[in-house]
Design a protein around this motif. Sequence first.
Motif, mmCIF file in Angstrom:
data_model
loop_
_atom_site.group_PDB
_atom_site.id
_atom_site.type_symbol
_atom_site.label_atom_id
_atom_site.label_comp_id
_atom_site.label_asym_id
_atom_site.label_seq_id
_atom_site.Cartn_x
_atom_site.Cartn_y
_atom_site.Cartn_z
ATOM 1 N N LEU A 223 0.860 -1.179 0.000
ATOM 2 C CA LEU A 223 0.000 0.000 0.000
ATOM 3 C C LEU A 223 0.895 1.227 0.000
ATOM 4 N N VAL A 224 0.614 2.162 -0.904
ATOM 5 C CA VAL A 224 1.456 3.353 -1.037
ATOM 6 C C VAL A 224 0.586 4.590 -1.221
ATOM 7 N N ARG A 225 1.004 5.700 -0.629
ATOM 8 C CA ARG A 225 0.276 6.957 -0.728
ATOM 9 C C ARG A 225 1.294 8.067 -0.941
ATOM 10 N N GLY A 226 0.992 8.994 -1.844
ATOM 11 C CA GLY A 226 1.923 10.082 -2.136
ATOM 12 C C GLY A 226 1.274 11.448 -1.996
ATOM 13 N N VAL A 227 2.121 12.491 -1.983
ATOM 14 C CA VAL A 227 1.623 13.867 -1.931
ATOM 15 C C VAL A 227 0.782 14.162 -3.156
ATOM 16 N N ASP A 228 1.252 13.728 -4.310
ATOM 17 C CA ASP A 228 0.544 13.925 -5.573
ATOM 18 C C ASP A 228 0.057 12.568 -6.051
ATOM 19 N N GLY A 229 -1.213 12.269 -5.798
ATOM 20 C CA GLY A 229 -1.743 10.953 -6.129
ATOM 21 C C GLY A 229 -1.712 10.652 -7.616
ATOM 22 N N ALA A 230 -2.031 11.648 -8.443
ATOM 23 C CA ALA A 230 -2.035 11.425 -9.885
ATOM 24 C C ALA A 230 -0.635 11.103 -10.388
ATOM 25 N N ALA A 231 0.351 11.854 -9.901
ATOM 26 C CA ALA A 231 1.730 11.610 -10.317
ATOM 27 C C ALA A 231 2.221 10.248 -9.852
ATOM 28 N N LEU A 232 1.823 9.860 -8.639
ATOM 29 C CA LEU A 232 2.212 8.556 -8.127
ATOM 30 C C LEU A 232 1.607 7.440 -8.969
ATOM 31 N N GLY A 233 0.319 7.567 -9.285
ATOM 32 C CA GLY A 233 -0.325 6.558 -10.111
ATOM 33 C C GLY A 233 0.332 6.429 -11.468
ATOM 34 N N ALA A 234 0.682 7.568 -12.063
ATOM 35 C CA ALA A 234 1.336 7.545 -13.371
ATOM 36 C C ALA A 234 2.719 6.911 -13.277
ATOM 37 N N ALA A 235 3.448 7.213 -12.194
ATOM 38 C CA ALA A 235 4.784 6.648 -12.029
ATOM 39 C C ALA A 235 4.723 5.132 -11.869
ATOM 40 N N LEU A 236 3.771 4.647 -11.091
ATOM 41 C CA LEU A 236 3.641 3.208 -10.885
ATOM 42 C C LEU A 236 3.216 2.504 -12.174
ATOM 43 N N ALA A 237 2.257 3.103 -12.878
ATOM 44 C CA ALA A 237 1.812 2.516 -14.141
ATOM 45 C C ALA A 237 2.946 2.513 -15.151
ATOM 46 N N GLY A 238 3.741 3.597 -15.171
ATOM 47 C CA GLY A 238 4.868 3.667 -16.094
ATOM 48 C C GLY A 238 5.920 2.618 -15.820
ATOM 49 N N ALA A 239 6.000 2.178 -14.560
ATOM 50 C CA ALA A 239 6.954 1.129 -14.197
ATOM 51 C C ALA A 239 6.354 -0.268 -14.356
ATOM 52 N N GLY A 240 5.133 -0.341 -14.886
ATOM 53 C CA GLY A 240 4.490 -1.630 -15.127
ATOM 54 C C GLY A 240 3.951 -2.298 -13.889
ATOM 55 N N LEU A 241 3.641 -1.512 -12.842
ATOM 56 C CA LEU A 241 3.217 -2.087 -11.564
ATOM 57 C C LEU A 241 1.698 -2.160 -11.388
ATOM 58 N N PHE A 251 -2.805 3.627 -3.096
ATOM 59 C CA PHE A 251 -2.842 2.616 -4.154
ATOM 60 C C PHE A 251 -2.416 1.280 -3.564
ATOM 61 N N LEU A 252 -3.059 0.203 -4.036
ATOM 62 C CA LEU A 252 -2.606 -1.153 -3.755
ATOM 63 C C LEU A 252 -1.837 -1.648 -4.961
ATOM 64 N N VAL A 253 -0.656 -2.187 -4.719
ATOM 65 C CA VAL A 253 0.208 -2.625 -5.806
ATOM 66 C C VAL A 253 0.667 -4.053 -5.534
ATOM 67 N N GLU A 254 0.545 -4.914 -6.526
ATOM 68 C CA GLU A 254 1.000 -6.298 -6.380
ATOM 69 C C GLU A 254 2.492 -6.355 -6.697
ATOM 70 N N ALA A 255 3.295 -5.829 -5.783
ATOM 71 C CA ALA A 255 4.743 -5.793 -5.945
ATOM 72 C C ALA A 255 5.361 -5.516 -4.581
ATOM 73 N N PRO A 256 6.624 -5.906 -4.369
ATOM 74 C CA PRO A 256 7.287 -5.605 -3.098
ATOM 75 C C PRO A 256 7.422 -4.106 -2.869
ATOM 76 N N ALA A 257 7.505 -3.714 -1.597
ATOM 77 C CA ALA A 257 7.616 -2.300 -1.253
ATOM 78 C C ALA A 257 8.847 -1.654 -1.881
ATOM 79 N N GLU A 258 9.938 -2.400 -1.987
ATOM 80 C CA GLU A 258 11.156 -1.833 -2.576
ATOM 81 C C GLU A 258 10.920 -1.407 -4.021
ATOM 82 N N ALA A 259 10.255 -2.250 -4.803
ATOM 83 C CA ALA A 259 10.000 -1.916 -6.206
ATOM 84 C C ALA A 259 9.088 -0.704 -6.315
ATOM 85 N N VAL A 260 8.090 -0.624 -5.430
ATOM 86 C CA VAL A 260 7.180 0.511 -5.441
ATOM 87 C C VAL A 260 7.918 1.795 -5.077
ATOM 88 N N GLY A 261 8.757 1.726 -4.034
ATOM 89 C CA GLY A 261 9.524 2.895 -3.617
ATOM 90 C C GLY A 261 10.486 3.374 -4.691
#
Length: 312
Positions: A223-241, A251-261
């Motif tokens: 589970l990850v939360r950012g200051v800019d939710g839209a930017a965070l979502g785009a960054a995660l999607a861009g990384a294929g997460l 956001f809930l992401v099916e990936a380890p915390a390290e990869a999300v960070g």
Amino acid sequence: MISVEGLTKRYGDVPAVEDVSFHCAPGTVTGFLGPNGAGKSTTMRMICGLTPPSSGTATVQGVPYGRIANPGRHVGVLLDAAAQHAGRTGRETLALTAMLTGVGRDRAGAMLDLVGLSGRPARRRVAGYSLGMRQRLGIAQALVGDPSVLILDEPANGLDPEGIFWMRGLLRDFADRGGTVLLSSHLLREVEAVADRFVVIAGGRIAARGTKEELLAAPGRTLVRGVDGAALGAALAGAGLRPRPDTGGAFLVEAPAEAVGRAAASAGVVLLELREAGGGGLEELFLSLTASGGRPSGTPVPSPHGLEGASL
């Protein structure tokens, strides 16, 4: 034993159930879970021979349901508590079932006692029954033939809390005596207290299956939360997460915390929260699995033969 292998049902080009496989072993209660419209009832109707599959097979005690001689003596089925003759009394309903299955008429009285419908309720016509009473009568009808397998679709609908507690005890006792129970529900808490194993279906597909411990042990949910939710979502999607929105802008992401960070850091996104998901237990997992109508990317679905060497 119930064995389901690759069951698929299509109505034209629309798949109602697709490639569903699981097993239910003797001595266990299997909770068949999913939101309304997920494909639970269609799957159970295919198991019971009421809906022909487009492909795949389903067997009970090793043979298709339609080939079981006098099936009521082997399989107790409750798919629709409303599908009972409204003009008969509860006792007449069970007496007729006992006659058709070839058991003694005294079995009807014993089952009325078991489900709490003896005395005056037994003499009432089914038309005057509440939904909860019809559910109890349906469970009694499923048990009249003294079967070794129970297939119950949403049997807790209409039951009050005391009735749900009673039903759990009844099913637990049935399984502890070596019976096989397949119990469907769209409400996790109804079955969590009694089920040994779970099959979660969403969008007509299996989303997960296993014991509670096995499901919660699935790694890599963050589970990850950012200051800019839209930017965070785009960054995660861009990384294929493949992030999925959660409550409060997280956001809930099916990936380890390290990869999300790392994905957030590469995009320069400031994080407010980053932790392993799962603190909500089975309920949180169930909601995350069914929220998108199907299995999230990366969620393991063990082979039906591969859970501790046993069947579901």
